[in-house]
Design an enzyme around this catalytic site. Sequence first.
Site, PDB file in Angstrom:
ATOM      1  CG  LEU A 232      -2.052   1.338   0.802  1.00  0.00           C
ATOM      2  CD1 LEU A 232      -2.886   1.488   0.289  1.00  0.00           C
ATOM      3  CD2 LEU A 232      -2.237   1.207   2.052  1.00  0.00           C
ATOM      4  CG  HIS A 233       2.745   3.350  -3.046  1.00  0.00           C
ATOM      5  ND1 HIS A 233       2.755   1.233  -3.638  1.00  0.00           N
ATOM      6  CD2 HIS A 233       2.742   3.215  -3.977  1.00  0.00           C
ATOM      7  CE1 HIS A 233       2.395   0.852  -4.243  1.00  0.00           C
ATOM      8  NE2 HIS A 233       2.905   2.538  -5.498  1.00  0.00           N
ATOM      9  CG  PHE A 234      -1.672   6.962  -1.164  1.00  0.00           C
ATOM     10  CD1 PHE A 234      -3.228   7.630  -2.016  1.00  0.00           C
ATOM     11  CD2 PHE A 234      -1.682   6.684  -0.251  1.00  0.00           C
ATOM     12  CE1 PHE A 234      -4.255   6.942  -1.195  1.00  0.00           C
ATOM     13  CE2 PHE A 234      -3.268   6.336   0.942  1.00  0.00           C
ATOM     14  CZ  PHE A 234      -3.968   6.272  -0.620  1.00  0.00           C
TER      15      PHE A 234
END
Length: 434
Positions: A232-234
Amino acid sequence: MMLRIKRVPTLVSNHQREEEEEKARRNGGGCGRNCLNKCCIQGARLPLYTFKSVNKNVNEKDLIGDEKKEPPVAFLDSLVLGEWEDRMQRGLFRYDVTACETKLNEGRHLKKRPTEFRVDKVLQPFDANKFNFTKVGQEEVLFQFGASDDDEANFFPYAPIDVGDSPSVVAINVSPIEYGHVLLIPRILDCLPQRIDRESFLLALHMAAEAGNPYFRLGYNSLGAFATINHLHFQAYYLAVPFPIEKAPTRRITTTDEGVKISELSNYPVRGLVFEGGNTLINLSNAVSDSCICLQDNNIPYNVLISDSGKLIFLFPQCYAEKQALGEVSPELLDTQVNPAVWEISGHMVLKRKQDYEEASEENAWRLLAEVSLSEERFQEVMGLIFEAIACKIDANGNTALGMGEKAEGESGTHPMMVPGKQECLALRSALAS
């Protein structure tokens, strides 16, 4: 049928190619890379920035707290961009993105970048055997980022990493596509797969609010919509020109009981929804994150752009990778090797071939992005799923049913995105792809 597209992995960390070496040299005393995994993290310290949690209308001028009190450190200029430049001077990037050729071209920003790798489903379990961000070196991390315990913004230059309470961190992308390109990794030690949840999306909005600059945007790509790492990453970076998507006209659909205005893009090659307003930041965040969760649960790939300091959010369901796998994309477009993810859809076209850069035009960009978009019929179906998920119903005539606060409206014209400076178009840039 499971659809697969083979791609070369994008390198976001200098340690991505060292996994086999790590296995060979690990001897119980750490892997020798000073990473964020259990082998090296005990006793480690990293800067920590904590934001004041705010629960008020997102349209108010100040999203990050009391206007009379200065933040402990300039979040965007010092922590994000300042520390990013420090890592550039230390030679941690694979190339100098600031030294690339730049030009303007009718509202589309083009750049050349490395190829990305394949994904085949929106939801896939986390795989610890593949590269993930716990393997990033601590030198690539800029700071820890989280909510304050005392309801005030704070900065601690040397804060211990709490292994029991997994920290969220901001790290550099060693293959940047623009100045200040960083990754926000929520609860990094929990090893979450690339899927939106309410908590992580609210964290991303808080980061946009802390930056407080319309030129600093965050983006999210789901698996199946050209995410490159299933952790999970932006992504986020600073680009001091308006994106074409931010100036696109919209048609108001409805307003929720919590004050979140939902509109549909019009006269733009990719169909999408626009969210803004809300009685509180949490109201806006929940409306978007619940929409994303709905898309995930229905295996619909999507991209998200967080704009205007967290006050304006674009959601794009897309189908380009599926069309590729089914052989429905023209060879001419496939030859460009462009993977249309959030930045490309927003108007920052990232090109790989010099020929495409030199021949770039709005017409060519529009043709590519049109292949990304769902058909009108499919988009209406997807909107129905989203509105049902956030307790909003669409009737047989395409109108929003009662229970959402406001009936659909007509064209709203160009979206009132307040961006200072030049308004004409985005820069075109060809970046080195080493």
